[in-house]
Scaffold this active site. Structure first.
Site, short mmCIF file in Angstrom:
data_model
loop_
_atom_site.label_atom_id
_atom_site.label_comp_id
_atom_site.label_asym_id
_atom_site.label_seq_id
_atom_site.Cartn_x
_atom_site.Cartn_y
_atom_site.Cartn_z
N ARG A 297 0.87 -1.18 0.00
CA ARG A 297 0.00 0.00 0.00
C ARG A 297 0.90 1.23 0.00
NH1 ARG A 297 -1.77 -3.57 3.96
NH2 ARG A 297 -3.84 -4.49 3.61
N LYS B 205 -1.80 -2.80 8.17
CA LYS B 205 -2.91 -2.44 9.05
C LYS B 205 -2.75 -3.14 10.40
CE LYS B 205 -6.17 -1.59 5.27
NZ LYS B 205 -7.45 -1.97 4.65
N HIS C 184 -2.92 2.37 -5.78
CA HIS C 184 -3.48 1.03 -5.62
C HIS C 184 -3.42 0.22 -6.91
CE1 HIS C 184 -4.83 -0.34 -1.78
NE2 HIS C 184 -5.79 -1.08 -2.28
N ARG D 265 -0.63 -2.12 -6.61
CA ARG D 265 -0.93 -3.26 -5.74
C ARG D 265 -1.79 -4.29 -6.48
NH1 ARG D 265 -1.01 -4.65 -0.29
NH2 ARG D 265 -2.97 -5.40 0.60
N HIS E 76 -2.94 -9.69 3.48
CA HIS E 76 -4.36 -9.93 3.72
C HIS E 76 -4.54 -10.92 4.86
CE1 HIS E 76 -5.58 -8.70 -0.65
NE2 HIS E 76 -5.48 -7.67 0.16
N TYR F 71 -8.68 -11.53 -6.96
CA TYR F 71 -7.74 -11.30 -8.06
C TYR F 71 -7.73 -12.48 -9.04
CZ TYR F 71 -5.94 -7.43 -5.33
OH TYR F 71 -5.84 -6.27 -4.62
#
Length: 306
Positions: A156, A179, A251, A254, A277, A286
């Site tokens: 990110r 995150k 993004h 990414r 993730h 994806y």
């Protein structure tokens, strides 16, 4: 049954303090909740509902309909879903805190969202964008290293601009903080390693000398940490010079990283780890992007496909 009556404004204030202090949500997230709940409170006040205990499921249902049909600016399904999520979280909190006897939003269901596939660009387009930043001047050396690292790691943009020099753990490994301050180790390919090496030796020392000492990996032209906004402008400028004909964002790098890896045969669980993730289900979207590629390969290769 609740005997004490509480104003909706008081309930919202207590909820926002709860998510700030006890849940530790970011200032931006709390501000987004505040905006959503201000709209909700204004809607109810116009219907003379100002007490938390007077809100009913009918009011919440009317609010959901109003969001999608209001004449001044109807909200999209995704924006409506976000705002209803704020409302549902508020009413759950009011019930848990004993400020209401029932959860008025328990039956509120967000609108169904159509699946939006991540936008990726082709390998050839990505190469064009990366070439557009090549050069021997300080700015080009920095910009090229930034974009090469974005594509090499699938990070990110916030993770990239928050990198410090010490996060380059080894010649071919970088430590990213995602995150929830969750860290992960991601390998760095040869092109990105070469671009980073050139930047660190030939550009960063000069940039660092123009500002205060900082451990940041990527620096602005004044020597401070490169901001997300400036990183976005670097990407937009590179896309314009590459004459892609499409708009790309941080993004996009990414999404393209994940799509190109899966198209090349990478296991979805490996890509999950690289992207940071928490669930493989998030990464599996994806695989839908590469379905057309697989179909084309099958049609070309199978003797009885045509």
């Amino acid at each position: 049954m609740t005997t004490t009556r509480h104003s909706l404004a008081d309930g919202i204030g207590r909820y926002l303090r709860h998510v700030t202090i006890e849940r530790g949500l970011s200032a931006n997230t709390v501000q987004a909740y505040r905006r959503d709940l201000d709209v909700y409170a204004t809607f109810l006040a116009e219907r003379t509902v100002t007490d938390a205990t007077d809100v009913t499921s009918a009011h919440v249902a009317e609010f959901a309909t109003w969001l999608r049909t209001r004449p001044e600016r109807p909200l999209s399904a995704s924006s409506t879903a976000r705002m209803l999520s704020s409302v549902r979280n508020l009413h759950r909190f009011l019930l848990d805190e004993g400020m209401t006897a029932t959860d008025a939003a328990t039956d509120a269901r967000p609108p169904k969202l159509g699946m939006r596939l991540p936008k990726a660009i082709s390998i050839e387009q990505m190469e064009s964008v990366l070439r557009a930043t090549e050069g021997d001047d300080i700015r080009s050396l920095r910009d090229h290293a930034l974009l090469e690292l974005l594509y090499a790691t699938g990070a990110r943009i916030s993770e990239i601009v928050s990198l410090n020099v010490d996060d380059l753990v080894d010649d071919d490994v970088v430590r990213l903080t995602g995150k929830g301050n969750k860290q992960r180790i991601v390998p760095v390919g040869s092109f990105a390693r070469e671009a980073l090496g050139a930047y660190l030796v030939r550009a960063r020392p000069t940039l660092s000398a123009t500002g205060r000492s900082t451990p940041a990996l990527f620096l602005g032209m004044r020597g401070d940490r490169l901001s997300r906004q400036n990183a976005w402008l670097i990407i937009r400028s590179a896309a314009e010079r590459a004459d892609l004909g499409v708009t790309i964002s941080p993004h996009t790098f990414r999404h393209s990283f994940a799509t190109h890896l899966l198209a090349g045969g990478a296991d979805v669980r490996v890509v999950q780890e690289l992207l940071g993730h928490s669930s493989v289900a998030t990464t599996q979207i994806y695989t839908l992007v590469t379905a057309d590629t697989l179909r084309d390969m099958y049609t070309t290769a199978h003797p009885r496909a045509r």
